[in-house]
Each structure stands twice: as structure tokens, then as C-alpha cells.
Scaffold this active site. Structure first.
Site, short mmCIF file in Angstrom:
data_model
loop_
_atom_site.label_atom_id
_atom_site.label_comp_id
_atom_site.label_asym_id
_atom_site.label_seq_id
_atom_site.Cartn_x
_atom_site.Cartn_y
_atom_site.Cartn_z
N HIS A 240 1.06 -2.57 -7.09
CA HIS A 240 1.48 -1.49 -5.88
C HIS A 240 0.26 -1.13 -6.59
O HIS A 240 0.42 -0.19 -7.23
CB HIS A 240 2.38 -0.67 -5.37
N ASP B 99 6.68 4.81 7.53
CA ASP B 99 5.56 4.66 6.03
C ASP B 99 4.29 4.39 7.33
O ASP B 99 3.15 5.00 7.24
CB ASP B 99 5.95 3.95 5.09
N ARG C 62 -1.84 9.99 8.21
CA ARG C 62 -1.96 11.00 6.82
C ARG C 62 -3.80 10.60 6.22
O ARG C 62 -4.46 11.75 6.11
CB ARG C 62 -1.68 10.73 5.52
N SER D 69 5.24 7.24 0.21
CA SER D 69 5.00 5.85 1.16
C SER D 69 4.47 5.12 0.09
O SER D 69 4.82 3.83 0.19
CB SER D 69 3.44 6.29 1.52
N LYS E 263 8.30 1.01 0.60
CA LYS E 263 7.45 -0.10 0.94
C LYS E 263 7.95 -0.50 -0.44
O LYS E 263 8.31 -2.22 0.17
CB LYS E 263 5.63 0.59 1.28
N1 URA Z 1 -0.89 4.30 -1.00
C1 URA Z 1 -0.19 3.62 -0.38
O1 URA Z 1 0.82 3.29 -0.49
N2 URA Z 1 0.70 5.38 0.30
C2 URA Z 1 -0.40 6.45 -0.23
O2 URA Z 1 0.23 7.82 0.52
C3 URA Z 1 -1.75 5.91 -1.04
C4 URA Z 1 -2.25 5.02 -1.58
#
Ligand code: URA
Length: 434
Positions: A82, A161, A168, A183, A187
Site C-alpha cells: 500500500h 474507511d 476526508r 485508514s 484496509k
Molecule cells: N491512503 C489511504 O488508504 N488512506 C489515507 O487516509 C491516505 C492514503
């Protein structure tokens, strides 16, 4: 739940109880708490932060808002990757097939563009026919068959999320360590991989502007992963200037194809090799960084990585022909060259401003409801350290809608700083935290 009181306490810097955070997330997910109250709460968190305990409670609550993937039917160590978000950051599109081609199963739940940054799901959706919503059964079947699957956040996995992320994005509350950590890690935990490599971006185009805050974010996320038994590593990488040379959804798919073929920008290839090596090491598929790199380079240069990308596109309903004929991807009606108003060495290219310019052309969302133009974006012609003459092209804008063209051009040009001397080389990878 007395929401005004909770907002007030966070606004005044109090730490909330884990049970309060759990209730807050549950009620927001069901719709019992409206967006305007959650937006105020998020802004309070933005200014006041959260303790590690609050951040852990937030993450757990977001995981609990949905289901968790069960990968026990797929043998081997499943890895995920990620990025905290950048500009011209096409690494996932390269890494997922590359690492899968090395025999390591890759499972990923990806997001859409956020603010000035791009999102893997928006990029994949620019491939004709590509399906970004897979059921859990489809994910498992696909990973068993071809070793890789990428899905958008569904209502099933970490739905809290999904809702918060969209809110956001349009309330200027993205750049917060606990909110980003919660966040990303909710995930990752819900998606169920055994091992997670995090690319924490730092610099003008990242949500973390300096190394100290990027390091803190990386440490919080690695601790959250390890607490629940996932092997987690964070790599802190430079996002002062755009990573690749393409900004925009279909354009970035084209660039990913070039890297998977063994070409593309050197910087993008290098970051992919660094992150990919960490993925192989965490999965136990290589004994050393050098060995991992050599395997990945062989797969890029020998065609194995591109063949896996083709197979992946086909498996998710997309047209695999795009890998040989990128002209099948959406193309904009107009290509407009943007030239440099002056001459000199390029000493800075502020990635955020380039990302915002691409967003103005339609490559990203300005409001929650904005519809993305998959063909829109910016093809960069110069990088930091290059010399540019007055009147020489800096970029080509790919444009379908001219409404914001002048604003985009101004924003784009303001990203560049020229100097009489060549700047020293920047650092691409700062630290690896495990
Ligand atoms: N990537 C994400 O998955 N969440 C965030 O809040 C910022 C970047």
C-alpha cells in the site's frame, strides 16, 4: 451517543475511550451519525491528533465495520502493498503482477484517488471492461488460479474507511497521522494478507511533508500490523517530485506497461524493485535483497511480469490487448504542449501542484460527486535536474474539457523552480522500518 459532546472533547484535546471510538465508527457506518458531525470530528482529530491507544481503537473499529477476508484456502504467504499516496505513483500496477510472476500470491484491496493523488482503482477502471468489484469468492478463486487479485473497497470490507475516506477527501482532513494509519491498516487487516509492505511517501506531493512525520506514520502503521500478527515493513520514499512521467489514469496504465516491459522511467523502476524486493523477502521467497532484485529484474526484462499483467487484466474482465496496444486505452481529444516561460536547470517540481493541475484537467475529483475523465492528465517531459530552454516543452496536457485549462496551466507552471546551477541528486529511498 452525544455527538456534540464527543466533538467538543476531541476539539479540546481529550483522549477518548476505545469504546467511544468503536461506537462512533459503528454509528457513522450505519448512517446514524451524519456527515456534517463526522466532518467536524475529523477536523478536531486533524488538529488534536490521537493517542496510540485511540488510533488502535479506530483501526479495530474500522476493521469490525465489515467482513475480513479468509485466505486459508490459498497456500503460501499472501502479500499486500500500500502506498500512502503520491503523484505519478504507478507502483501498484507494476508490483502486483511483478511479484505474482515471482510466485508470491498478491492480494490487494485498493482505493480511489484522494485529493491531488491518484488511486489504483481509478487507474484500473480506465482499462476497457475491467471490473474493480470482486466478491470475496471471486477474489479467492482468482488468487488460486493466477496468483493475484485487486478489488475496490466493497461494502463488505472496511466499509467505514470507504465512507470516511470520501469525506476526508473533500473536508481537508486527509493529512493526519492517526486517520491515515487507521485508514491504511484497517484496509490491510480486513483484506487479510499475511505480510504487508507499506510505501510511506514524504515530500511536497505526499500527505506527510517531512521525514519526521513520515517516520512517525510508518512506525504507527508497522506497530498496528505487528500487533495483530501481520509481518509489516514500511519503506519511506521520496515524493518531492512526481515519481513517473505520467499523471492521469489511462496515462499511468501506459507507463506501468512500459515498466513491466523493462522500460519506463528509471526512478519508477527503482522504487518498484525496492518495494518488490521487500515483498519477496517478507514472503520468504528470496534469501537476500540482491537475490530478490535479480529475480524481479529478470521478470521485467524477460516478459514474465507483462505476461502476468495480461492474465490479470483478462481475469478481471478487461481487454488484455492493451498490454500490446496501449492505444486501446481511452485517449483525450486534444494534446496541448506546455512550454517553459524561462530557461535554467529545474531545481524543484512540486508534485502536489502537478497533481492539482491534473485534477483540474479532470484526472481527479474536486468534489465527492466529481466524475473522473480516464483520458485526462499530464505527460511530463522534464524532471528535476534537467536543463530547459525558454519555449521548450515541459509537458503535454491531455485534455477533453478546456473549462479549467488556463487554471491548470498556471498551477502546473507554478510547480517549477528554475536555477542557474544544476541541483544535487535527490534521494529516492530514505529508510526501511520493520
Ligand atoms: N491512503 C489511504 O488508504 N488512506 C489515507 O487516509 C491516505 C492514503
Amino acid at each position: 451517543m452525544n455527538m456534540p459532546d464527543l466533538i467538543r472533547r476531541k476539539r479540546d484535546g481529550e483522549a477518548l475511550e476505545p469504546a467511544e471510538i468503536e461506537l462512533l465508527i459503528r454509528d457513522y457506518t450505519t448512517g446514524a451519525i451524519p456527515d456534517y458531525q463526522m466532518a467536524a470530528f475529523l477536523m478536531a482529530v486533524y488538529f488534536r491528533g490521537m493517542t496510540r491507544e485511540e488510533t488502535a481503537a479506530l483501526t479495530r473499529a474500522m476493521v469490525a465495520s465489515g467482513e475480513q477476508m479468509d485466505w486459508s484456502a490459498v497456500p503460501g504467504v499472501k502479500v499486500d502493498k500500500h502506498s500512502t499516496g503520491g503523484v505519478a505513483d504507478t507502483t501498484t500496477l507494476v508490483l502486483a503482477p511483478l511479484v505474482a510472476a515471482a510466485g508470491v500470491p498478491v492480494v490487494k484491496m485498493a482505493g480511489r484517488g484522494l485529493g491531488h493523488t491518484g488511486g489504483t482503482i481509478d487507474k484500473l477502471e480506465s482499462i476497457p471492461g475491467f471490473r474493480v468489484q470482486l466478491s470475496r469468492e471471486e477474489m479467492v478463486r482468482q488468487v488460486k488460479e493466477i496468483g493475484l487479485a485487486i478489488t475496490a473497497q466493497t461494502g463488505e470490507l472496511a466499509p467505514a474507511d470507504g465512507k470516511l475516506y470520501a469525506l476526508r477527501d473533500v473536508t481537508a482532513t486527509v493529512e493526519s497521522i492517526p486517520l491515515i494509519a487507521g485508514s491504511v491498516m484497517s484496509k490491510k487487516i480486513a483484506a487479510g494478507a499475511d505480510a504487508i509492505v507499506l510505501d510511506v511517501k514524504v515530500g511536497s506531493g505526499a500527505f506527510m511533508p517531512d521525514l519526521a512525520s513520515a517516520r512517525e506514520l510508518a512506525q504507527v502503521m508497522v506497530a498496528l500490523g505487528q500487533e495483530i500478527g501481520r509481518r509489516t515493513v514500511a519503506v519511506i520514499t521520496n515524493m518531492d517530485e512526481p515519481l513517473g512521467m505520467m499523471v492521469g489514469n489511462a496515462l499511468e496504465v501506459k507507463e506501468a506497461i512500459a515498466v513491466l516491459r523493462g522500460g519506463g522511467p528509471q526512478e519508477l523502476r527503482e522504487i518498484c524493485l525496492t518495494l518488490g524486493s521487500q515483498m519477496l523477502l517478507l514472503a520468504g521467497a528470496a534469501g537476500s535483497d540482491g537475490e530478490a532484485r535479480r529475480r524481479l529484474e529478470g521478470l521485467m526484462d524477460g516478459g514474465g511480469a507483462l505476461a502476468k499483467f495480461r492474465q490479470f487484466i483478462g481475469a478481471q474482465g478487461g481487454d488484455p490487448e492493451v498490454t500490446d496496444r496501449p492505444e486501446l486505452l481511452p485517449a483525450a481529444r486534444e494534446q496541448i504542449t506546455v512550454t517553459s516561460p524561462a530557461g535554467g536547470y529545474i531545481s524543484a517540481v512540486q508534485a502536489r501542484l502537478v497533481g492539482e493541475a491534473a485534477m483540474l484537467l479532470g484526472a481527479g475529483r474536486v468534489t465527492k460527486e466529481s466524475v473522473i475523465d480516464p483520458a485526462a492528465g499530464i505527460e511530463l517531459k522534464k524532471r528535476r535536474g534537467d536543463y530547459v530552454n525558454a519555449g521548450e516543452p515541459l509537458a503535454v496536457f491531455h485534455v477533453n474539457d478546456r473549462t479549467n485549462l488556463e487554471a491548470a496551466r498556471d498551477r502546473f507552471l507554478s510547480a517549477y523552480t528554475l536555477a542557474p546551477e544544476r541541483p544535487s541528486n535527490g534521494q529516492l529511498v530514505y529508510e526501511i522500518i520493520s
